[in-house]
Write an enzyme that holds these catalytic residues in place. Structure first.
Site, PDB file in Angstrom:
ATOM      1  N   ARG A 118     -22.838   1.364 -27.446  1.00 17.39           N
ATOM      2  CA  ARG A 118     -24.251   1.045 -27.279  1.00 17.39           C
ATOM      3  C   ARG A 118     -24.832   1.314 -25.898  1.00 17.39           C
ATOM      4  O   ARG A 118     -26.053   1.311 -25.740  1.00 17.39           O
ATOM      5  CB  ARG A 118     -24.484  -0.426 -27.656  1.00 17.39           C
ATOM      6  CG  ARG A 118     -24.598  -0.643 -29.151  1.00 17.39           C
ATOM      7  CD  ARG A 118     -24.964  -2.075 -29.457  1.00 17.39           C
ATOM      8  NE  ARG A 118     -23.876  -2.968 -29.060  1.00 17.39           N
ATOM      9  CZ  ARG A 118     -24.017  -4.270 -28.841  1.00 17.39           C
ATOM     10  NH1 ARG A 118     -25.206  -4.829 -28.949  1.00 17.39           N
ATOM     11  NH2 ARG A 118     -22.981  -5.005 -28.509  1.00 17.39           N
ATOM     12  N   ARG A 148     -27.248   5.082 -34.301  1.00 17.54           N
ATOM     13  CA  ARG A 148     -27.134   3.755 -34.913  1.00 17.54           C
ATOM     14  C   ARG A 148     -28.461   3.240 -35.460  1.00 17.54           C
ATOM     15  O   ARG A 148     -28.488   2.420 -36.386  1.00 17.54           O
ATOM     16  CB  ARG A 148     -26.554   2.753 -33.903  1.00 17.54           C
ATOM     17  CG  ARG A 148     -25.044   2.658 -33.918  1.00 17.54           C
ATOM     18  CD  ARG A 148     -24.510   1.957 -35.176  1.00 17.54           C
ATOM     19  NE  ARG A 148     -24.478   0.505 -35.005  1.00 17.54           N
ATOM     20  CZ  ARG A 148     -25.236  -0.333 -35.669  1.00 17.54           C
ATOM     21  NH1 ARG A 148     -26.110   0.100 -36.547  1.00 17.54           N
ATOM     22  NH2 ARG A 148     -25.133  -1.630 -35.478  1.00 17.54           N
ATOM     23  N   ARG A 179     -14.088   1.571 -25.279  1.00 17.83           N
ATOM     24  CA  ARG A 179     -15.427   1.506 -25.882  1.00 17.83           C
ATOM     25  C   ARG A 179     -16.367   2.549 -25.299  1.00 17.83           C
ATOM     26  O   ARG A 179     -17.571   2.305 -25.178  1.00 17.83           O
ATOM     27  CB  ARG A 179     -16.035   0.111 -25.735  1.00 17.83           C
ATOM     28  CG  ARG A 179     -15.273  -0.977 -26.459  1.00 17.83           C
ATOM     29  CD  ARG A 179     -15.531  -0.888 -27.950  1.00 17.83           C
ATOM     30  NE  ARG A 179     -14.813  -1.924 -28.666  1.00 17.83           N
ATOM     31  CZ  ARG A 179     -15.376  -3.068 -29.063  1.00 17.83           C
ATOM     32  NH1 ARG A 179     -16.626  -3.284 -28.834  1.00 17.83           N
ATOM     33  NH2 ARG A 179     -14.664  -3.946 -29.708  1.00 17.83           N
ATOM     34  N   ASP A 183     -12.863   1.227 -36.042  1.00 15.58           N
ATOM     35  CA  ASP A 183     -12.677  -0.147 -35.571  1.00 15.58           C
ATOM     36  C   ASP A 183     -11.292  -0.629 -35.961  1.00 15.58           C
ATOM     37  O   ASP A 183     -10.707  -0.119 -36.926  1.00 15.58           O
ATOM     38  CB  ASP A 183     -13.747  -1.078 -36.141  1.00 15.58           C
ATOM     39  CG  ASP A 183     -13.771  -2.410 -35.403  1.00 15.58           C
ATOM     40  OD1 ASP A 183     -14.256  -2.445 -34.270  1.00 15.58           O
ATOM     41  OD2 ASP A 183     -13.256  -3.403 -35.949  1.00 15.58           O
ATOM     42  N   TYR A 196      -8.676 -12.358 -36.732  1.00 14.70           N
ATOM     43  CA  TYR A 196      -9.927 -12.112 -37.469  1.00 14.70           C
ATOM     44  C   TYR A 196      -9.772 -12.437 -38.955  1.00 14.70           C
ATOM     45  O   TYR A 196     -10.667 -12.999 -39.578  1.00 14.70           O
ATOM     46  CB  TYR A 196     -10.381 -10.658 -37.306  1.00 14.70           C
ATOM     47  CG  TYR A 196     -10.903 -10.337 -35.926  1.00 14.70           C
ATOM     48  CD1 TYR A 196     -12.115 -10.862 -35.485  1.00 14.70           C
ATOM     49  CD2 TYR A 196     -10.193  -9.510 -35.061  1.00 14.70           C
ATOM     50  CE1 TYR A 196     -12.601 -10.571 -34.216  1.00 14.70           C
ATOM     51  CE2 TYR A 196     -10.676  -9.216 -33.797  1.00 14.70           C
ATOM     52  CZ  TYR A 196     -11.885  -9.752 -33.374  1.00 14.70           C
ATOM     53  OH  TYR A 196     -12.356  -9.462 -32.121  1.00 14.70           O
TER      54      TYR A 196
HETATM   55  O1  1CP Z   1     -15.177   4.343 -27.904  1.00  9.87           O
HETATM   56  C1  1CP Z   1     -14.631   3.417 -28.504  1.00  9.87           C
HETATM   57  O2  1CP Z   1     -13.742   2.719 -27.994  1.00  9.87           O
HETATM   58  C2  1CP Z   1     -15.127   3.131 -29.888  1.00  9.87           C
HETATM   59  C3  1CP Z   1     -14.108   2.810 -30.929  1.00  9.87           C
HETATM   60  C4  1CP Z   1     -13.804   1.317 -31.055  1.00  9.87           C
HETATM   61  C5  1CP Z   1     -12.614   0.675 -30.715  1.00  9.87           C
HETATM   62  C6  1CP Z   1     -11.405   1.287 -30.035  1.00  9.87           C
HETATM   63  C7  1CP Z   1     -14.659   0.339 -31.625  1.00  9.87           C
HETATM   64  C8  1CP Z   1     -16.021   0.577 -32.119  1.00  9.87           C
HETATM   65  N1  1CP Z   1     -13.959  -0.843 -31.701  1.00  9.87           N
HETATM   66  C9  1CP Z   1     -12.718  -0.673 -31.137  1.00  9.87           C
HETATM   67  C10 1CP Z   1     -11.639  -1.639 -31.020  1.00  9.87           C
HETATM   68  C11 1CP Z   1     -11.908  -3.082 -31.265  1.00  9.87           C
HETATM   69  N2  1CP Z   1     -12.733  -3.667 -32.200  1.00  9.87           N
HETATM   70  C12 1CP Z   1     -11.200  -4.117 -30.605  1.00  9.87           C
HETATM   71  C13 1CP Z   1     -10.117  -3.892 -29.578  1.00  9.87           C
HETATM   72  C14 1CP Z   1     -10.664  -3.627 -28.206  1.00  9.87           C
HETATM   73  C15 1CP Z   1     -11.314  -4.813 -27.528  1.00  9.87           C
HETATM   74  O3  1CP Z   1     -10.633  -5.818 -27.274  1.00  9.87           O
HETATM   75  O4  1CP Z   1     -12.522  -4.694 -27.243  1.00  9.87           O
HETATM   76  C16 1CP Z   1     -11.668  -5.342 -31.103  1.00  9.87           C
HETATM   77  C17 1CP Z   1     -11.243  -6.729 -30.676  1.00  9.87           C
HETATM   78  C18 1CP Z   1     -12.624  -5.046 -32.118  1.00  9.87           C
HETATM   79  C19 1CP Z   1     -13.354  -6.010 -32.976  1.00  9.87           C
HETATM   80  C20 1CP Z   1     -14.809  -5.769 -32.918  1.00  9.87           C
HETATM   81  N3  1CP Z   1     -15.452  -4.826 -33.660  1.00  9.87           N
HETATM   82  C21 1CP Z   1     -15.758  -6.365 -32.049  1.00  9.87           C
HETATM   83  C22 1CP Z   1     -15.473  -7.487 -31.049  1.00  9.87           C
HETATM   84  C23 1CP Z   1     -15.719  -8.810 -31.674  1.00  9.87           C
HETATM   85  C24 1CP Z   1     -15.244  -9.960 -30.806  1.00  9.87           C
HETATM   86  O5  1CP Z   1     -14.332 -10.698 -31.233  1.00  9.87           O
HETATM   87  O6  1CP Z   1     -15.773 -10.129 -29.700  1.00  9.87           O
HETATM   88  C25 1CP Z   1     -16.997  -5.740 -32.299  1.00  9.87           C
HETATM   89  C26 1CP Z   1     -18.310  -6.032 -31.662  1.00  9.87           C
HETATM   90  C27 1CP Z   1     -16.787  -4.772 -33.326  1.00  9.87           C
HETATM   91  C28 1CP Z   1     -17.771  -3.807 -33.892  1.00  9.87           C
HETATM   92  C29 1CP Z   1     -17.739  -2.507 -33.168  1.00  9.87           C
HETATM   93  N4  1CP Z   1     -16.610  -1.705 -33.085  1.00  9.87           N
HETATM   94  C30 1CP Z   1     -16.918  -0.562 -32.370  1.00  9.87           C
HETATM   95  C31 1CP Z   1     -18.307  -0.646 -32.007  1.00  9.87           C
HETATM   96  C32 1CP Z   1     -19.056   0.413 -31.234  1.00  9.87           C
HETATM   97  C33 1CP Z   1     -18.796  -1.860 -32.498  1.00  9.87           C
HETATM   98  C34 1CP Z   1     -20.234  -2.366 -32.382  1.00  9.87           C
HETATM   99  C35 1CP Z   1     -20.960  -1.893 -33.588  1.00  9.87           C
HETATM  100  C36 1CP Z   1     -22.384  -1.558 -33.329  1.00  9.87           C
HETATM  101  O7  1CP Z   1     -23.205  -2.475 -33.428  1.00  9.87           O
HETATM  102  O8  1CP Z   1     -22.709  -0.383 -33.054  1.00  9.87           O
END
Ligand code: 1CP
Length: 343
Positions: A30, A39, A26, A75, A150
Protein backbone atom coordinates in the site's frame (compact mmCIF):
# COMPACT_ATOMS: atom_id res chain seq x y z
CA UNK A 1 27.63 -17.19 -22.09
CA UNK A 2 28.16 -17.16 -18.35
CA UNK A 3 25.04 -16.41 -16.38
CA UNK A 4 26.05 -14.71 -13.15
CA UNK A 5 24.36 -15.72 -9.93
CA UNK A 6 22.07 -12.90 -8.75
CA UNK A 7 23.78 -11.11 -5.81
CA UNK A 8 20.80 -12.01 -3.60
CA UNK A 9 21.46 -15.73 -4.01
CA UNK A 10 25.25 -15.37 -3.92
CA UNK A 11 25.12 -13.59 -0.55
CA UNK A 12 22.81 -16.26 0.81
CA UNK A 13 25.35 -18.90 -0.20
CA UNK A 14 28.35 -17.02 1.20
CA UNK A 15 29.73 -16.19 -2.26
CA UNK A 16 31.25 -12.77 -3.06
CA UNK A 17 28.92 -10.03 -4.35
CA UNK A 18 29.56 -6.59 -5.89
CA UNK A 19 27.37 -4.99 -3.22
CA UNK A 20 25.18 -6.06 -0.31
CA UNK A 21 21.88 -7.20 -1.85
CA UNK A 22 18.67 -5.63 -0.60
CA UNK A 23 14.94 -6.34 -0.69
CA UNK A 24 12.16 -5.21 1.62
CA UNK A 25 9.54 -7.20 3.47
CA UNK A 26 6.09 -6.20 2.11
CA UNK A 27 7.79 -4.35 -0.75
CA UNK A 28 4.68 -4.82 -2.90
CA UNK A 29 1.94 -3.01 -1.05
CA UNK A 30 0.00 0.00 0.00
CA UNK A 31 2.92 2.49 0.26
CA UNK A 32 3.15 2.31 -3.58
CA UNK A 33 0.62 4.44 -5.52
CA UNK A 34 0.72 1.94 -8.40
CA UNK A 35 -0.34 -0.83 -5.96
CA UNK A 36 -3.16 1.31 -4.56
CA UNK A 37 -4.34 1.98 -8.13
CA UNK A 38 -4.72 -1.74 -8.80
CA UNK A 39 -6.28 -2.37 -5.37
CA UNK A 40 -8.86 0.37 -6.00
CA UNK A 41 -10.28 -1.83 -8.77
CA UNK A 42 -9.60 -5.33 -7.40
CA UNK A 43 -10.00 -6.88 -3.94
CA UNK A 44 -7.03 -8.59 -2.31
CA UNK A 45 -8.30 -12.15 -2.79
CA UNK A 46 -8.90 -11.67 -6.50
CA UNK A 47 -5.45 -10.14 -6.79
CA UNK A 48 -3.78 -13.20 -5.25
CA UNK A 49 -5.85 -15.59 -7.40
CA UNK A 50 -5.24 -13.89 -10.75
CA UNK A 51 -1.71 -14.79 -11.92
CA UNK A 52 -1.34 -11.83 -14.33
CA UNK A 53 -2.29 -9.36 -11.60
CA UNK A 54 -0.27 -11.06 -8.85
CA UNK A 55 2.76 -11.07 -11.16
CA UNK A 56 2.22 -7.41 -12.08
CA UNK A 57 2.10 -6.38 -8.40
CA UNK A 58 5.19 -8.51 -7.63
CA UNK A 59 7.06 -6.64 -10.37
CA UNK A 60 5.93 -3.11 -9.41
CA UNK A 61 8.64 -2.48 -6.78
CA UNK A 62 11.27 -4.05 -9.08
CA UNK A 63 10.46 -1.52 -11.82
CA UNK A 64 10.60 1.42 -9.41
CA UNK A 65 13.68 0.51 -7.29
CA UNK A 66 17.04 -1.20 -7.91
CA UNK A 67 16.06 -4.09 -5.62
CA UNK A 68 17.99 -7.38 -5.70
CA UNK A 69 15.05 -9.56 -4.76
CA UNK A 70 11.38 -9.95 -5.67
CA UNK A 71 8.92 -11.69 -3.35
CA UNK A 72 5.89 -13.38 -4.76
CA UNK A 73 2.71 -11.40 -4.15
CA UNK A 74 0.49 -13.68 -2.11
CA UNK A 75 -0.23 -14.20 1.57
CA UNK A 76 0.74 -16.72 4.22
CA UNK A 77 -2.98 -17.63 4.48
CA UNK A 78 -3.41 -18.31 0.73
CA UNK A 79 -2.55 -22.04 0.98
CA UNK A 80 -4.77 -22.38 4.07
CA UNK A 81 -7.67 -21.36 1.86
CA UNK A 82 -6.53 -24.01 -0.60
CA UNK A 83 -6.66 -26.52 2.29
CA UNK A 84 -10.40 -25.88 2.62
CA UNK A 85 -10.75 -23.19 5.29
CA UNK A 86 -12.34 -19.91 4.16
CA UNK A 87 -10.26 -16.79 4.80
CA UNK A 88 -11.35 -13.16 4.38
CA UNK A 89 -8.94 -10.24 4.41
CA UNK A 90 -10.08 -7.19 6.38
CA UNK A 91 -7.24 -6.29 5.77
CA UNK A 92 -5.66 -8.95 8.06
CA UNK A 93 -6.83 -12.59 7.78
CA UNK A 94 -10.26 -13.36 9.29
CA UNK A 95 -11.58 -16.92 9.54
CA UNK A 96 -15.33 -17.26 10.01
CA UNK A 97 -15.02 -20.79 11.40
CA UNK A 98 -11.75 -21.09 13.34
CA UNK A 99 -10.11 -24.50 13.87
CA UNK A 100 -10.80 -25.58 17.47
CA UNK A 101 -12.03 -29.20 17.38
CA UNK A 102 -11.13 -32.49 15.72
CA UNK A 103 -14.11 -31.95 13.38
CA UNK A 104 -12.69 -28.54 12.44
CA UNK A 105 -9.32 -30.11 11.74
CA UNK A 106 -11.02 -32.58 9.37
CA UNK A 107 -12.00 -29.57 7.21
CA UNK A 108 -8.30 -28.69 6.85
CA UNK A 109 -7.08 -31.22 4.30
CA UNK A 110 -3.47 -31.69 3.25
CA UNK A 111 -2.56 -29.23 0.51
CA UNK A 112 -2.20 -30.50 -3.06
CA UNK A 113 -0.49 -27.42 -4.57
CA UNK A 114 -1.21 -28.17 -8.25
CA UNK A 115 -4.90 -28.75 -7.52
CA UNK A 116 -5.52 -26.28 -4.69
CA UNK A 117 -3.35 -23.24 -5.52
CA UNK A 118 -2.46 -23.50 -9.24
CA UNK A 119 -2.64 -19.68 -9.51
CA UNK A 120 0.30 -19.27 -7.12
CA UNK A 121 2.47 -21.55 -9.24
CA UNK A 122 1.38 -19.80 -12.44
CA UNK A 123 2.20 -16.40 -10.88
CA UNK A 124 5.73 -17.64 -10.15
CA UNK A 125 6.17 -18.80 -13.75
CA UNK A 126 5.05 -15.43 -15.11
CA UNK A 127 7.29 -13.48 -12.72
CA UNK A 128 10.32 -15.61 -13.62
CA UNK A 129 9.74 -14.90 -17.33
CA UNK A 130 9.55 -11.15 -16.75
CA UNK A 131 12.12 -10.66 -13.97
CA UNK A 132 15.58 -9.34 -14.95
CA UNK A 133 18.19 -12.10 -14.55
CA UNK A 134 20.08 -10.24 -11.81
CA UNK A 135 17.01 -10.19 -9.52
CA UNK A 136 16.24 -13.30 -7.45
CA UNK A 137 12.67 -14.49 -6.82
CA UNK A 138 11.72 -15.49 -3.28
CA UNK A 139 8.80 -17.83 -2.63
CA UNK A 140 7.35 -18.09 0.87
CA UNK A 141 5.03 -19.74 3.35
CA UNK A 142 3.93 -19.11 6.90
CA UNK A 143 5.61 -21.18 9.61
CA UNK A 144 3.16 -23.67 11.16
CA UNK A 145 2.89 -21.95 14.56
CA UNK A 146 2.16 -18.57 12.95
CA UNK A 147 -0.54 -20.13 10.73
CA UNK A 148 -1.91 -21.93 13.83
CA UNK A 149 -2.27 -18.53 15.57
CA UNK A 150 -4.57 -17.24 12.81
CA UNK A 151 -6.41 -20.55 12.35
CA UNK A 152 -7.26 -20.92 16.04
CA UNK A 153 -7.96 -17.30 16.96
CA UNK A 154 -9.73 -16.55 13.70
CA UNK A 155 -8.39 -13.01 13.45
CA UNK A 156 -5.26 -10.89 13.95
CA UNK A 157 -4.27 -10.19 17.54
CA UNK A 158 -1.34 -8.64 19.43
CA UNK A 159 -0.82 -11.52 21.86
CA UNK A 160 -2.81 -14.40 20.28
CA UNK A 161 -4.06 -15.35 23.77
CA UNK A 162 -6.84 -17.55 22.33
CA UNK A 163 -4.35 -19.62 20.33
CA UNK A 164 -1.77 -19.81 23.12
CA UNK A 165 -4.38 -20.91 25.68
CA UNK A 166 -5.66 -23.52 23.18
CA UNK A 167 -2.11 -24.83 22.83
CA UNK A 168 -1.97 -25.46 26.61
CA UNK A 169 -5.51 -26.81 26.89
CA UNK A 170 -5.41 -29.06 23.81
CA UNK A 171 -1.79 -30.15 23.30
CA UNK A 172 -2.63 -33.21 21.22
CA UNK A 173 -5.05 -31.56 18.86
CA UNK A 174 -2.59 -28.67 18.54
CA UNK A 175 0.17 -31.11 17.56
CA UNK A 176 -2.11 -32.59 14.89
CA UNK A 177 -2.89 -29.16 13.46
CA UNK A 178 0.81 -28.22 13.38
CA UNK A 179 1.61 -31.56 11.76
CA UNK A 180 -0.86 -31.05 8.94
CA UNK A 181 0.48 -27.54 8.39
CA UNK A 182 4.10 -28.74 8.33
CA UNK A 183 3.32 -31.43 5.75
CA UNK A 184 1.31 -29.01 3.62
CA UNK A 185 3.85 -26.16 3.74
CA UNK A 186 6.61 -28.58 2.72
CA UNK A 187 4.60 -29.58 -0.37
CA UNK A 188 3.71 -25.93 -1.00
CA UNK A 189 7.30 -24.65 -0.92
CA UNK A 190 8.57 -27.56 -3.02
CA UNK A 191 5.93 -26.76 -5.65
CA UNK A 192 7.00 -23.08 -5.58
CA UNK A 193 10.62 -24.14 -6.12
CA UNK A 194 9.60 -26.43 -9.00
CA UNK A 195 7.70 -23.50 -10.55
CA UNK A 196 10.79 -21.26 -10.38
CA UNK A 197 11.23 -19.77 -6.89
CA UNK A 198 15.00 -19.32 -6.39
CA UNK A 199 14.92 -19.08 -2.58
CA UNK A 200 12.14 -19.74 -0.09
CA UNK A 201 11.30 -18.04 3.18
CA UNK A 202 9.32 -19.24 6.19
CA UNK A 203 7.63 -16.35 8.03
CA UNK A 204 7.26 -17.07 11.75
CA UNK A 205 5.77 -13.72 12.68
CA UNK A 206 4.37 -14.93 16.01
CA UNK A 207 6.87 -17.64 17.09
CA UNK A 208 8.52 -15.07 19.36
CA UNK A 209 5.35 -14.80 21.46
CA UNK A 210 6.29 -18.15 22.99
CA UNK A 211 8.68 -18.72 25.86
CA UNK A 212 11.80 -20.78 25.17
CA UNK A 213 10.30 -24.02 26.37
CA UNK A 214 7.11 -23.84 24.32
CA UNK A 215 8.98 -22.52 21.28
CA UNK A 216 11.44 -25.44 21.40
CA UNK A 217 8.71 -28.03 22.04
CA UNK A 218 5.94 -26.74 19.76
CA UNK A 219 6.99 -24.17 17.15
CA UNK A 220 10.51 -25.33 16.29
CA UNK A 221 10.00 -29.03 15.34
CA UNK A 222 7.61 -28.34 12.43
CA UNK A 223 9.99 -25.65 11.12
CA UNK A 224 12.88 -28.12 11.31
CA UNK A 225 10.78 -30.71 9.50
CA UNK A 226 9.98 -28.35 6.61
CA UNK A 227 13.53 -27.03 6.20
CA UNK A 228 15.09 -30.51 6.43
CA UNK A 229 12.71 -31.83 3.79
CA UNK A 230 13.67 -29.00 1.41
CA UNK A 231 17.46 -29.28 1.84
CA UNK A 232 17.77 -31.50 -1.24
CA UNK A 233 16.37 -28.74 -3.49
CA UNK A 234 19.60 -26.77 -3.10
CA UNK A 235 17.79 -23.41 -2.99
CA UNK A 236 18.61 -21.09 -0.07
CA UNK A 237 16.20 -21.57 2.85
CA UNK A 238 15.35 -18.44 4.86
CA UNK A 239 13.75 -18.50 8.33
CA UNK A 240 12.42 -15.27 9.83
CA UNK A 241 11.10 -15.35 13.37
CA UNK A 242 9.96 -12.00 14.70
CA UNK A 243 11.09 -11.32 18.29
CA UNK A 244 13.51 -14.24 18.28
CA UNK A 245 16.50 -12.68 20.08
CA UNK A 246 16.14 -15.07 23.03
CA UNK A 247 15.72 -18.07 20.68
CA UNK A 248 18.83 -17.73 18.51
CA UNK A 249 20.59 -20.79 19.96
CA UNK A 250 17.67 -22.91 18.71
CA UNK A 251 17.65 -21.18 15.31
CA UNK A 252 21.42 -21.72 14.97
CA UNK A 253 20.68 -25.42 15.06
CA UNK A 254 18.13 -25.31 12.19
CA UNK A 255 19.01 -26.23 8.60
CA UNK A 256 18.27 -22.60 7.58
CA UNK A 257 20.84 -20.98 5.27
CA UNK A 258 19.63 -17.46 6.05
CA UNK A 259 18.18 -16.10 9.30
CA UNK A 260 15.93 -13.03 9.21
CA UNK A 261 16.15 -10.72 12.23
CA UNK A 262 13.93 -7.94 13.53
CA UNK A 263 15.38 -4.53 14.51
CA UNK A 264 15.51 -5.06 18.27
CA UNK A 265 19.12 -6.32 18.29
CA UNK A 266 22.26 -5.86 16.19
CA UNK A 267 23.34 -8.21 13.41
CA UNK A 268 26.82 -8.56 14.96
CA UNK A 269 25.13 -9.92 18.11
CA UNK A 270 23.01 -12.30 16.01
CA UNK A 271 26.12 -13.59 14.25
CA UNK A 272 27.69 -14.52 17.60
CA UNK A 273 24.77 -16.87 18.27
CA UNK A 274 24.29 -18.26 14.74
CA UNK A 275 26.50 -20.64 12.75
CA UNK A 276 29.28 -19.06 10.65
CA UNK A 277 27.74 -20.55 7.50
CA UNK A 278 24.34 -18.92 8.18
CA UNK A 279 23.73 -15.59 6.44
CA UNK A 280 21.81 -12.84 8.23
CA UNK A 281 18.92 -10.88 6.71
CA UNK A 282 17.75 -7.55 8.09
CA UNK A 283 17.22 -5.46 10.08
CA UNK A 284 16.54 -1.72 9.83
CA UNK A 285 13.63 -0.49 11.95
CA UNK A 286 10.85 0.38 9.42
CA UNK A 287 10.40 3.65 11.35
CA UNK A 288 13.88 4.85 10.30
CA UNK A 289 12.53 5.36 6.75
CA UNK A 290 10.79 8.44 8.25
CA UNK A 291 14.11 10.01 9.37
CA UNK A 292 15.83 12.93 7.56
CA UNK A 293 17.98 11.76 4.59
CA UNK A 294 21.31 12.31 6.42
CA UNK A 295 20.06 10.37 9.46
CA UNK A 296 18.84 7.55 7.22
CA UNK A 297 22.25 7.42 5.53
CA UNK A 298 24.08 7.29 8.87
CA UNK A 299 21.81 4.52 10.17
CA UNK A 300 22.11 2.41 7.00
CA UNK A 301 25.90 2.73 6.94
CA UNK A 302 26.19 1.92 10.66
CA UNK A 303 24.03 -1.17 10.17
CA UNK A 304 26.14 -2.35 7.22
CA UNK A 305 29.41 -1.75 9.14
CA UNK A 306 28.07 -3.65 12.14
CA UNK A 307 26.92 -6.58 9.98
CA UNK A 308 30.36 -6.86 8.37
CA UNK A 309 31.03 -7.97 4.80
CA UNK A 310 29.48 -11.07 3.25
CA UNK A 311 26.56 -13.32 4.12
CA UNK A 312 24.28 -10.34 4.65
CA UNK A 313 21.03 -9.53 2.85
CA UNK A 314 19.83 -6.05 3.75
CA UNK A 315 16.15 -5.76 4.68
CA UNK A 316 13.92 -4.04 7.16
CA UNK A 317 13.39 -5.69 10.54
CA UNK A 318 9.71 -6.21 9.67
CA UNK A 319 7.27 -5.16 6.94
CA UNK A 320 7.39 -1.66 5.48
CA UNK A 321 4.65 0.63 6.77
CA UNK A 322 1.90 1.83 4.38
CA UNK A 323 2.65 5.49 5.26
CA UNK A 324 6.27 5.26 4.02
CA UNK A 325 7.43 7.68 1.29
CA UNK A 326 8.58 5.64 -1.74
CA UNK A 327 11.42 8.15 -2.23
CA UNK A 328 12.87 7.06 1.11
CA UNK A 329 12.93 3.48 -0.21
CA UNK A 330 14.77 4.62 -3.34
CA UNK A 331 17.36 6.38 -1.14
CA UNK A 332 17.67 3.30 1.08
CA UNK A 333 18.40 0.98 -1.86
CA UNK A 334 21.00 3.39 -3.28
CA UNK A 335 22.69 3.74 0.13
CA UNK A 336 22.99 -0.04 0.52
CA UNK A 337 24.45 -0.44 -2.97
CA UNK A 338 26.91 2.46 -2.54
CA UNK A 339 28.26 1.23 0.80
CA UNK A 340 31.81 -0.11 0.90
CA UNK A 341 33.14 -2.03 3.90
CA UNK A 342 34.88 0.16 6.51
CA UNK A 343 38.63 -0.53 6.69
O1 1CP B 1 5.77 -7.69 -1.03
C1 1CP B 1 5.28 -8.47 -0.21
O2 1CP B 1 5.90 -8.85 0.80
C2 1CP B 1 3.87 -8.90 -0.46
C3 1CP B 1 3.54 -10.33 -0.21
C4 1CP B 1 3.06 -10.61 1.22
C5 1CP B 1 3.73 -11.34 2.20
C6 1CP B 1 5.13 -11.91 2.12
C7 1CP B 1 1.80 -10.25 1.76
C8 1CP B 1 0.76 -9.47 1.07
N1 1CP B 1 1.69 -10.83 3.00
C9 1CP B 1 2.86 -11.48 3.30
C10 1CP B 1 3.18 -12.24 4.50
C11 1CP B 1 2.31 -12.14 5.70
N2 1CP B 1 0.94 -12.03 5.78
C12 1CP B 1 2.81 -12.28 7.02
C13 1CP B 1 4.26 -12.53 7.36
C14 1CP B 1 5.08 -11.27 7.37
C15 1CP B 1 4.79 -10.32 8.51
O3 1CP B 1 4.98 -10.68 9.68
O4 1CP B 1 4.38 -9.19 8.18
C16 1CP B 1 1.73 -12.18 7.90
C17 1CP B 1 1.77 -12.23 9.41
C18 1CP B 1 0.55 -12.04 7.11
C19 1CP B 1 -0.85 -11.95 7.58
C20 1CP B 1 -1.52 -10.76 7.02
N3 1CP B 1 -2.08 -10.72 5.78
C21 1CP B 1 -1.62 -9.46 7.59
C22 1CP B 1 -1.13 -9.06 8.98
C23 1CP B 1 -2.23 -9.21 9.98
C24 1CP B 1 -1.74 -9.03 11.40
O5 1CP B 1 -1.83 -10.00 12.19
O6 1CP B 1 -1.27 -7.94 11.74
C25 1CP B 1 -2.26 -8.64 6.64
C26 1CP B 1 -2.62 -7.20 6.77
C27 1CP B 1 -2.55 -9.45 5.50
C28 1CP B 1 -3.16 -9.03 4.21
C29 1CP B 1 -2.11 -8.65 3.21
N4 1CP B 1 -1.13 -9.52 2.77
C30 1CP B 1 -0.34 -8.88 1.83
C31 1CP B 1 -0.87 -7.55 1.68
C32 1CP B 1 -0.31 -6.51 0.73
C33 1CP B 1 -1.96 -7.42 2.55
C34 1CP B 1 -2.85 -6.20 2.70
C35 1CP B 1 -3.98 -6.36 1.74
C36 1CP B 1 -4.45 -5.07 1.16
O7 1CP B 1 -5.32 -4.45 1.78
O8 1CP B 1 -3.99 -4.68 0.07
Amino acid sequence: MTVLTPPLLAAMRGQPTPHTPVWIMRQAGRYLPEYRAIRAKTDFLTLTRTPELAAEVTLQPIRRFALDGAILFSDIMTPVEGMGVGVDFAPGPVIAQPIRTAADLARLHTLDPQRDVPYVLESIRIVRRELPAHVGLIGFAGAPFTLFCYLVSGKPSKEFGTARAFLQREPELSAQILDRLAESMTLYLRAQIDAGAQAVMLFDSWGGLLGRDDYARVALPPVRRILSALKDTGVPLIYFCNNSWTLLDFIADLPADVVGLDWRGTLSTARKHLRPDQAVQGNLDPAVLFAAPDVLAARVNALLDDAGPGRHVFNLGHGIWPETDPDAVARLVDLVHAHRPAR
